[in-house]
Scaffold this motif. Structure first.
Motif, PDB file in Angstrom:
ATOM      1  N   HIS A 180      -1.860 -11.610   6.217  1.00 13.53           N
ATOM      2  CA  HIS A 180      -1.649 -10.180   6.425  1.00 13.53           C
ATOM      3  C   HIS A 180      -2.989  -9.466   6.585  1.00 13.53           C
ATOM      4  CE1 HIS A 180       2.599 -10.325   5.120  1.00 13.53           C
ATOM      5  NE2 HIS A 180       2.200 -11.076   4.112  1.00 13.53           N
ATOM      6  N   VAL A 181      -2.975  -8.397   7.344  1.00 17.54           N
ATOM      7  CA  VAL A 181      -4.041  -7.396   7.309  1.00 17.54           C
ATOM      8  C   VAL A 181      -3.476  -6.232   6.500  1.00 17.54           C
ATOM      9  CG1 VAL A 181      -5.478  -5.809   8.636  1.00 17.54           C
ATOM     10  CG2 VAL A 181      -4.986  -8.093   9.538  1.00 17.54           C
ATOM     11  N   ILE A 182      -4.118  -5.920   5.390  1.00 16.47           N
ATOM     12  CA  ILE A 182      -3.611  -4.914   4.459  1.00 16.47           C
ATOM     13  C   ILE A 182      -4.563  -3.724   4.435  1.00 16.47           C
ATOM     14  CG2 ILE A 182      -2.921  -4.455   2.077  1.00 16.47           C
ATOM     15  CD1 ILE A 182      -2.462  -7.487   1.779  1.00 16.47           C
ATOM     16  N   VAL A 183      -4.017  -2.542   4.653  1.00 19.56           N
ATOM     17  CA  VAL A 183      -4.815  -1.320   4.716  1.00 19.56           C
ATOM     18  C   VAL A 183      -4.417  -0.373   3.591  1.00 19.56           C
ATOM     19  CG1 VAL A 183      -5.645   0.528   6.235  1.00 19.56           C
ATOM     20  CG2 VAL A 183      -4.724  -1.581   7.223  1.00 19.56           C
ATOM     21  N   ALA A 184      -5.407   0.246   2.972  1.00 19.77           N
ATOM     22  CA  ALA A 184      -5.152   1.286   1.972  1.00 19.77           C
ATOM     23  C   ALA A 184      -6.337   2.237   1.967  1.00 19.77           C
ATOM     24  CB  ALA A 184      -4.935   0.692   0.590  1.00 19.77           C
ATOM     25  N   ASP A 185      -6.117   3.438   1.466  1.00 19.68           N
ATOM     26  CA  ASP A 185      -7.179   4.444   1.447  1.00 19.68           C
ATOM     27  C   ASP A 185      -8.338   4.013   0.560  1.00 19.68           C
ATOM     28  OD1 ASP A 185      -5.690   6.039   3.078  1.00 19.68           O
ATOM     29  OD2 ASP A 185      -5.105   7.477   1.542  1.00 19.68           O
ATOM     30  N   PRO A 186      -9.562   4.410   0.928  1.00 20.14           N
ATOM     31  CA  PRO A 186     -10.694   4.188   0.027  1.00 20.14           C
ATOM     32  C   PRO A 186     -10.440   4.909  -1.299  1.00 20.14           C
ATOM     33  CG  PRO A 186     -11.450   4.884   2.210  1.00 20.14           C
ATOM     34  CD  PRO A 186      -9.960   5.077   2.180  1.00 20.14           C
ATOM     35  N   GLY A 187     -10.687   4.210  -2.415  1.00 17.12           N
ATOM     36  CA  GLY A 187     -10.482   4.820  -3.724  1.00 17.12           C
ATOM     37  C   GLY A 187      -9.077   4.665  -4.271  1.00 17.12           C
ATOM     38  N   SER A 188      -8.240   3.872  -3.606  1.00 16.35           N
ATOM     39  CA  SER A 188      -6.857   3.713  -4.057  1.00 16.35           C
ATOM     40  C   SER A 188      -6.722   2.705  -5.192  1.00 16.35           C
ATOM     41  CB  SER A 188      -5.967   3.298  -2.881  1.00 16.35           C
ATOM     42  OG  SER A 188      -6.474   2.134  -2.259  1.00 16.35           O
ATOM     43  N   GLY A 189      -7.698   1.817  -5.356  1.00 16.29           N
ATOM     44  CA  GLY A 189      -7.649   0.826  -6.427  1.00 16.29           C
ATOM     45  C   GLY A 189      -7.498  -0.602  -5.930  1.00 16.29           C
ATOM     46  N   LYS A 190      -7.856  -0.857  -4.664  1.00 16.22           N
ATOM     47  CA  LYS A 190      -7.701  -2.192  -4.085  1.00 16.22           C
ATOM     48  C   LYS A 190      -8.517  -3.246  -4.838  1.00 16.22           C
ATOM     49  CE  LYS A 190      -9.212  -0.847  -0.092  1.00 16.22           C
ATOM     50  NZ  LYS A 190      -9.435   0.564  -0.516  1.00 16.22           N
ATOM     51  N   ARG A 228      -1.071 -16.538  13.788  1.00 13.33           N
ATOM     52  CA  ARG A 228      -1.014 -16.969  12.389  1.00 13.33           C
ATOM     53  C   ARG A 228      -0.639 -15.838  11.434  1.00 13.33           C
ATOM     54  NH1 ARG A 228      -3.777 -20.230  15.270  1.00 13.33           N
ATOM     55  NH2 ARG A 228      -4.292 -22.377  14.688  1.00 13.33           N
ATOM     56  N   LEU A 229      -0.745 -14.590  11.891  1.00 13.97           N
ATOM     57  CA  LEU A 229      -0.336 -13.470  11.043  1.00 13.97           C
ATOM     58  C   LEU A 229       1.162 -13.524  10.795  1.00 13.97           C
ATOM     59  CD1 LEU A 229      -2.398 -10.543  12.661  1.00 13.97           C
ATOM     60  CD2 LEU A 229      -2.822 -11.608  10.446  1.00 13.97           C
ATOM     61  N   ASP A 230       1.583 -12.969   9.670  1.00 15.84           N
ATOM     62  CA  ASP A 230       3.002 -12.971   9.312  1.00 15.84           C
ATOM     63  C   ASP A 230       3.839 -12.415  10.463  1.00 15.84           C
ATOM     64  OD1 ASP A 230       5.071 -13.176   7.043  1.00 15.84           O
ATOM     65  OD2 ASP A 230       5.354 -11.133   7.782  1.00 15.84           O
ATOM     66  N   ARG A 231       4.914 -13.106  10.777  1.00 18.79           N
ATOM     67  CA  ARG A 231       5.688 -12.743  11.971  1.00 18.79           C
ATOM     68  C   ARG A 231       6.459 -11.434  11.807  1.00 18.79           C
ATOM     69  NH1 ARG A 231       8.449 -16.790   9.383  1.00 18.79           N
ATOM     70  NH2 ARG A 231      10.645 -16.386   8.862  1.00 18.79           N
ATOM     71  N   VAL A 232       6.754 -11.036  10.556  1.00 20.08           N
ATOM     72  CA  VAL A 232       7.520  -9.813  10.325  1.00 20.08           C
ATOM     73  C   VAL A 232       6.614  -8.640   9.949  1.00 20.08           C
ATOM     74  CG1 VAL A 232       9.377  -8.750   8.988  1.00 20.08           C
ATOM     75  CG2 VAL A 232       9.516 -11.178   9.612  1.00 20.08           C
ATOM     76  N   HIS A 233       5.652  -8.890   9.061  1.00 18.35           N
ATOM     77  CA  HIS A 233       4.768  -7.815   8.582  1.00 18.35           C
ATOM     78  C   HIS A 233       3.303  -8.219   8.705  1.00 18.35           C
ATOM     79  CE1 HIS A 233       8.356  -5.870   7.076  1.00 18.35           C
ATOM     80  NE2 HIS A 233       8.627  -6.893   6.282  1.00 18.35           N
ATOM     81  N   PRO A 234       2.788  -8.306   9.923  1.00 25.05           N
ATOM     82  CA  PRO A 234       1.381  -8.709  10.084  1.00 25.05           C
ATOM     83  C   PRO A 234       0.402  -7.659   9.556  1.00 25.05           C
ATOM     84  CG  PRO A 234       2.322  -8.032  12.185  1.00 25.05           C
ATOM     85  CD  PRO A 234       3.450  -8.073  11.215  1.00 25.05           C
ATOM     86  N   TYR A 235       0.724  -6.395   9.796  1.00 22.23           N
ATOM     87  CA  TYR A 235      -0.144  -5.292   9.360  1.00 22.23           C
ATOM     88  C   TYR A 235       0.623  -4.432   8.351  1.00 22.23           C
ATOM     89  CZ  TYR A 235      -2.513  -6.663  13.670  1.00 22.23           C
ATOM     90  OH  TYR A 235      -3.129  -7.378  14.659  1.00 22.23           O
ATOM     91  N   CYS A 236       0.017  -4.238   7.198  1.00 23.54           N
ATOM     92  CA  CYS A 236       0.697  -3.502   6.130  1.00 23.54           C
ATOM     93  C   CYS A 236      -0.206  -2.389   5.607  1.00 23.54           C
ATOM     94  CB  CYS A 236       1.046  -4.434   4.971  1.00 23.54           C
ATOM     95  SG  CYS A 236       2.041  -5.862   5.443  1.00 23.54           S
ATOM     96  N   ARG A 237       0.375  -1.216   5.421  1.00 25.44           N
ATOM     97  CA  ARG A 237      -0.352  -0.106   4.792  1.00 25.44           C
ATOM     98  C   ARG A 237       0.310   0.169   3.444  1.00 25.44           C
ATOM     99  NH1 ARG A 237      -3.803   3.836   5.562  1.00 25.44           N
ATOM    100  NH2 ARG A 237      -4.184   3.276   7.728  1.00 25.44           N
ATOM    101  N   VAL A 238      -0.509   0.151   2.387  1.00 23.86           N
ATOM    102  CA  VAL A 238      -0.004   0.416   1.037  1.00 23.86           C
ATOM    103  C   VAL A 238      -0.297   1.877   0.713  1.00 23.86           C
ATOM    104  CG1 VAL A 238      -0.024  -0.308  -1.378  1.00 23.86           C
ATOM    105  CG2 VAL A 238      -0.549  -1.974   0.418  1.00 23.86           C
ATOM    106  N   VAL A 239       0.755   2.630   0.419  1.00 27.84           N
ATOM    107  CA  VAL A 239       0.615   4.079   0.243  1.00 27.84           C
ATOM    108  C   VAL A 239       0.269   4.437  -1.198  1.00 27.84           C
ATOM    109  CG1 VAL A 239       2.157   4.612   2.166  1.00 27.84           C
ATOM    110  CG2 VAL A 239       3.097   4.337  -0.140  1.00 27.84           C
TER     111      VAL A 239
END
Length: 312
Positions: A35-45, A184-195
């Motif tokens: 997965h490529v996982i995106v979240a805002d800077p400062g979110s706690g990743k 090779r990325l996940d076929r259903v959720h390759p790009y995910c944004r965590v809110v």
């Protein structure tokens, strides 16, 4: 008597964001997904990655040896060579990064199997260079060719705001290399944004903070300020995308600042005036430049010296 500073909590809090984020990482680990996982800077990743890595190591329960089911590194900054990323991986395994990279590179393939690595997590993956990404593909391809095949999960964790997805423009290129990577990325959720957090979730976090800081504030009641705190932290300056979500970094800064100021005044609960002032500091006064000047201090020292020399 010198005022003792408020002991600040620096540990991990399992917020709703962390539950969402760690849930995605854990799924990638258990099912060997990419997965490529995106979240805002400062979110706690970063804190979430660190906590899950430690948890996975404890769950492995290897007696008399080391096991790293989740191996996490930060993308190298200002060093685009594949060796830079490779050295970070070796260091994360607790091994030396000395010697010729051409020799250590192929040793790394065996070491990942030996140390039981099942998922790679790269934090700040938006800083990965083309050689870094190519190396990750080569590394995972070689392991997959082993007998029996050894499949790794891969999470590229990036910081980003708005609709943009870091790395997507790279993987969308027509060259075979990126077609294979994208495959090779996940076929259903390759790009995910965590809110981030809703108002109800902010209330849950405030409850957790009440329990954490209860020893210093016996009558602490942060939850009664949930509405005000949510309104302050969704100010356009702090939420320019108008998402209606609250960033953990902003929440912690507001609360701890107000608690520190209240603690100095020996309050048993957070002071409303300090909450409001802390919110103003984050929004209306966030660009104010603090001038550090020793002139006033020198004048005060001169007055004290004169008084000591000429006592009444």
């Amino acid at each position: 008597m010198k005022q003792v500073a408020l002991p600040l909590f620096e540990g991990f809090i399992e917020t709703p964001f962390e539950q969402r984020f760690q849930g995605l990482l854990r799924q990638a680990w258990k099912k060997r997904r990419w997965h490529v996982i995106v979240a805002d800077p400062g979110s706690g990743k970063t804190m979430g990655i660190r906590d899950l890595s430690a948890t996975a190591q404890r769950e492995a329960g290897m007696m008399g040896g080391r096991c790293y089911p989740i191996l996490a590194v930060t993308a190298p900054k200002n060093d685009s060579r594949e060796a830079a990323l490779g050295n970070f991986l070796l260091t994360a395994l607790g091994l030396s990064a000395r010697g010729r990279w051409s020799e250590r590179k192929y040793l790394l393939f065996d070491l990942l199997i030996q140390y039981g690595v099942e998922c790679l997590i790269v934090d700040d993956a938006h800083d990965l260079s083309m050689p870094h990404l190519i190396f990750l593909k080569e590394l995972t391809d070689q392991l997959k060719l082993a007998y029996p095949p050894y499949v790794l999960g891969l999470c590229l964790v990036t910081a980003g705001r708005g609709a943009a997805i870091p790395l997507k423009d790279v993987f969308d290129q027509p060259e075979t290399m990126w077609l294979q990577f994208r495959h090779r990325l996940d076929r259903v959720h390759p790009y995910c944004r965590v809110v981030n957090h809703t108002e109800a979730e902010v209330r849950d976090i405030l409850l957790a903070l009440e329990q954490i800081y209860h020893p210093s504030f016996p009558e602490l009641n942060l939850r009664q300020w949930t509405g005000s705190i949510y309104t302050w932290l969704t100010h356009p300056l702090l939420d320019p995308q108008k998402s209606g979500r609250v960033l953990m970094d902003h929440l912690m800064k507001l609360v701890t600042t107000a608690l520190e100021w209240s603690y100095v005044e020996a309050e048993i609960d957070v002071s409303p005036k300090h909450l409001e002032a802390a919110a103003e500091q984050l929004t209306l006064r966030r660009d104010v430049i603090h001038i550090v000047d020793g002139i006033k201090q020198k004048k005060e020292e001169q007055i004290l010296t004169t008084q000591e020399q000429n006592p009444k």
